[in-house]
Design a protein around this motif. Structure first.
Motif, PDB file in Angstrom:
ATOM      1  N   VAL A  69       0.839  -1.193   0.000  1.00 46.11           N
ATOM      2  CA  VAL A  69       0.000   0.000   0.000  1.00 46.11           C
ATOM      3  C   VAL A  69       0.877   1.247   0.000  1.00 46.11           C
ATOM      4  N   LYS A  70       0.856   1.911  -1.144  1.00 50.36           N
ATOM      5  CA  LYS A  70       1.630   3.135  -1.318  1.00 50.36           C
ATOM      6  C   LYS A  70       0.718   4.339  -1.054  1.00 50.36           C
ATOM      7  N   ALA A  71      -0.538   4.202  -1.466  1.00 56.56           N
ATOM      8  CA  ALA A  71      -1.474   5.323  -1.362  1.00 56.56           C
ATOM      9  C   ALA A  71      -2.716   4.874  -0.626  1.00 56.56           C
ATOM     10  N   LYS A  72      -3.107   5.668   0.329  1.00 58.17           N
ATOM     11  CA  LYS A  72      -4.273   5.324   1.142  1.00 58.17           C
ATOM     12  C   LYS A  72      -5.279   6.475   1.030  1.00 58.17           C
TER      13      LYS A  72
ATOM     14  N   PHE B  34      -3.622   9.988   1.073  1.00 63.82           N
ATOM     15  CA  PHE B  34      -2.398  10.021   1.852  1.00 63.82           C
ATOM     16  C   PHE B  34      -1.305   9.226   1.149  1.00 63.82           C
ATOM     17  N   ARG B  35      -0.223   9.919   0.859  1.00 64.17           N
ATOM     18  CA  ARG B  35       0.987   9.267   0.347  1.00 64.17           C
ATOM     19  C   ARG B  35       2.143   9.871   1.113  1.00 64.17           C
TER      20      ARG B  35
ATOM     21  N   ASP C 207       6.302   4.550   2.589  1.00 68.94           N
ATOM     22  CA  ASP C 207       7.024   3.699   1.663  1.00 68.94           C
ATOM     23  C   ASP C 207       8.159   2.950   2.342  1.00 68.94           C
ATOM     24  N   GLU C 208       8.852   3.688   3.213  1.00 71.09           N
ATOM     25  CA  GLU C 208      10.036   3.097   3.847  1.00 71.09           C
ATOM     26  C   GLU C 208       9.641   1.966   4.780  1.00 71.09           C
ATOM     27  N   ASN C 209       8.541   2.177   5.502  1.00 71.89           N
ATOM     28  CA  ASN C 209       8.097   1.143   6.423  1.00 71.89           C
ATOM     29  C   ASN C 209       6.776   0.587   5.906  1.00 71.89           C
TER      30      ASN C 209
ATOM     31  N   PHE D 161      -2.861   0.762  -4.062  1.00 70.00           N
ATOM     32  CA  PHE D 161      -3.789   1.767  -3.549  1.00 70.00           C
ATOM     33  C   PHE D 161      -4.808   1.065  -2.657  1.00 70.00           C
ATOM     34  N   ALA D 162      -5.139   1.702  -1.536  1.00 71.18           N
ATOM     35  CA  ALA D 162      -6.198   1.173  -0.667  1.00 71.18           C
ATOM     36  C   ALA D 162      -7.145   2.313  -0.317  1.00 71.18           C
ATOM     37  N   GLY D 163      -8.378   2.176  -0.710  1.00 71.68           N
ATOM     38  CA  GLY D 163      -9.365   3.219  -0.427  1.00 71.68           C
ATOM     39  C   GLY D 163     -10.521   2.687   0.400  1.00 71.68           C
ATOM     40  N   GLU D 164     -10.910   3.462   1.404  1.00 79.13           N
ATOM     41  CA  GLU D 164     -12.112   3.129   2.175  1.00 79.13           C
ATOM     42  C   GLU D 164     -13.053   4.316   2.125  1.00 79.13           C
TER      43      GLU D 164
END
Ligand SMILES: Cc1cc2nc3c(=O)[nH]c(=O)nc-3n(C[C@H](O)[C@H](O)[C@H](O)COP(=O)(O)OP(=O)(O)OC[C@H]3O[C@@H](n4cnc5c(N)ncnc54)[C@H](O)[C@@H]3O)c2cc1C
Ligand code: SF4
Ligand code: SF4
Lengths: 430, 90
Positions: free
Chosen positions: A70-73, A88-89, A94-96, A205-208
């Motif tokens: 998940v890079k983008a939430k 949120f990006r 990314d690192e963790n 990508f993860a969207g809620e």
């Protein structure tokens, strides 16, 4: 003498994690799974959050069959006409890497294979009917009239815990405990996914979404996740609110979500390749049953360990951790050979030290706030009105933000005192 | 996509000799809400001329109906022998 040290019922994330941990500590474990192969009856959104698998498969991030990280939430509020999203990006994100999209048929099969490689015995296509009891103690499991014995049974049977209920160690579930999850997997070429969601390579990508457009008090959260070459889209529908509405069908809600003006373009040209449904545990702290007794422990969804409130949906991480903790409890008790109710209370004690019980306790009652008409109906409407007034140029003089907000709340019949008190409740619980 | 088309995407190994879910028609006859027909995501519960019709063959074993029916009509068992729904993704 029992035939096994432990029988684990169910090879989902909870059961397989328990079995791996036990087998790798040389315990004699039987893992029983009703589907064949494992995973073929299981459903998640799904994003696997957290790093709990580190505890049983240290190199899982490199070897597990995950789809994307998940890079983008996104958290979004959808009204009939509009969508208001928080995207949120972050380089820190990314690192963790803290979430991976997964498809359960692949993941569960892989986890069960790991259990076998660690030394557990797996039987699939076999359904446990109930717990075998003797003098009020659990001594194993019954299957088609046969009894298989073990010092301890770990129940990891998921969100509809028939074995626990039928054996009288868990109350039947009520509206408050559950939601209905419906999902579709939509095939879409990898390049299209990357282009539409602004992703590269393994980025996901993860969207809620709060489905604020639903009518008649129905409350549901939508989700949209990217896999390598498909999208997972679905909704989690509050049982309580669907019942109160009494006029909406669960399977129509996914249709309303995927045809929403801000979602439809994202899935356009895709082909629905699978439809699935599964109950979601979401009653939080108040749904947790007694977790242990003479000769047994309950883990994962069967124990109500899930964090789902229409905004956040997590269960696999709790399942994995509770499975590991149950296994560790057994390993500790094995030395003394005492698996009585009072010895077994060590499970609860150990869980209390993990994020599983800490989250359940800290967020006690949050579902009453997040599942509520303020979040699901009024808030999306208020945000929409505020945004419209700020961004739509209509030749009228500009007004102060405060005034706009007050008017938007008035339109939604939300008093400022209610807004303040509910926001306070939410902040306190978050 | 219509629910019927959604269901036609699925693979099942139907157990012809064992219905894992059964309903008590005597209870359903006097049911005031038929909430099962709204809750079941696989449309296994339908009303045909005011009578409840239940077909277990389309069931995806989600567990919803045993909670949704608040009148004690549904008796719910796990499928046996790897019967029932078989997802390819999950
Ligand atoms: C639509 C949806 C979206 C979700 N999204 C997410 C998400 O994005 N992230 C997340 O973390 N969680 C998500 N969840 C929740 C997550 O799926 C669960 O919390 C998780 O699967 C629980 O794991 P478990 O091992 O406890 O149970 P399960 O995964 O349900 O595994 C139970 C296993 O036991 C087997 N079994 C049951 N009874 C028997 C029996 N009598 N005999 C033999 N075997 C038996 C079952 O076949 C199954 O394999 C979602 C759930 C749904 C429904
Ligand atoms: S199954 Fe339950 S909810 Fe459905 S009609 Fe029968 S009694 Fe009513
Ligand atoms: S278990 Fe789910 S799919 Fe099966 S009949 Fe009940 S509600 Fe419908």
């Amino acid at each position: 003498m029992s035939e096994f040290d432990v029988i684990v019922v169910g090879a989902g994330p909870a059961g397989s994690s328990a079995a791996i941990r036990l087998a790798s500590k040389k315990m004699n474990v039987l893992l029983v799974e009703k589907s064949d192969p494992p995973g073929t009856k299981n459903v998640s959104g799904g994003v696997l959050w957290g790093h709990e698998l580190d505890g049983v498969i240290p190199d899982w991030e490199k070897t597990a069959p995950v789809e994307r990280y998940v890079k983008a939430k996104t958290v979004g509020f959808l009204t009939e006409e509009s969508s208001i999203n928080i995207d949120f990006r972050s380089r820190k994100f990314d690192e963790n890497r803290s979430g991976y999209t997964v498809l359960r048929v692949k993941l569960d099969q892989w986890l069960a294979k790991k259990a076998v490689e660690s030394g557990a015995m797996l039987v699939n296509g076999v359904t446990v009917d109930r717990l075998a009891m003797k003098d009020g103690k659990v001594v194993g499991v019954e299957q088609d009239g046969d009894t298989i014995t073990a010092d301890t049974v770990i129940l990891s049977e998921g969100a509809n815990p028939r074995v626990a209920i039928q054996s009288g160690i868990r109350e039947p579930l009520k509206d408050h405990d559950v939601a209905i999850g419906v999902k579709e997997v939509i095939k879409l070429p990898e390049e299209k996914i990357n282009e539409r969601f602004n992703l590269r390579g393994k980025e996901g990508f993860a969207g809620e979404y709060v489905l604020g457009f639903l009518k008649g008090g129905v409350e549901a959260g939508g989700f949209l996740y990217t896999n390598k070459e498909s999208l997972s889209l679905g909704a989690v529908i509050s049982m309580k609110h669907l019942r109160a509405n009494g006029n909406t069908r669960s399977f129509d809600i996914i249709e309303e979500f995927n045809s929403h003006p801000s979602i439809a373009p994202l899935i356009e040209g895709g082909k629905i390749d699978e439809y699935s449904a599964h109950m979601v545990q979401e009653g939080g702290y108040s749904s947790i049953p007694k977790l242990f007794g003479d000769g047994y422990m309950i883990t994962g969804d069967a124990a109500g360990f899930s964090f789902s409130n229409g905004l956040v949906l997590q269960g696999m991480n709790y399942a994995i951790q509770s499975g590991i903790t149950a296994a560790d409890t057994f390993i500790d008790l094995k030395e003394k050979g005492n698996f009585s109710n009072s010895a077994m209370s060590l499970y609860q004690e150990k869980l209390q030290k993990t994020f599983v019980m800490q989250d359940m306790t800290n967020f006690k009652g949050i579902e009453n706030v997040t599942w509520g008409n303020l979040t699901h109906q009024h808030l999306p409407g208020i945000l929409e009105n505020v945004m419209l007034e700020i961004f739509m140029e209509n030749g009228m003089p500009k007004r102060h933000m405060y005034k706009i907000l007050m008017d938007a709340m008035k339109k939604q019949n939300v008093s400022s005192s209610r807004m303040i008190s509910e926001s306070f409740k939410m902040i306190r619980r978050l | 996509m219509k629910i019927e088309d959604r269901l036609s995407l699925l693979n099942y190994k139907t157990d012809k000799s064992f219905a894992h879910i059964t309903v008590d028609q005597n209870i359903c006859e006097t049911c005031p809400d038929h909430f099962c027909t709204y809750a079941c995501p696989a449309k296994c519960y339908t009303l045909i001329e005011d009578k409840l019709n239940f077909k277990y063959e389309d069931c995806v074993e989600c567990g919803t109906c045993v909670v949704a029916c608040s009148h004690g009509s549904v008796s719910w068992n796990n499928v046996k022998g790897a019967h029932g729904v078989k997802y390819k993704y999950g």
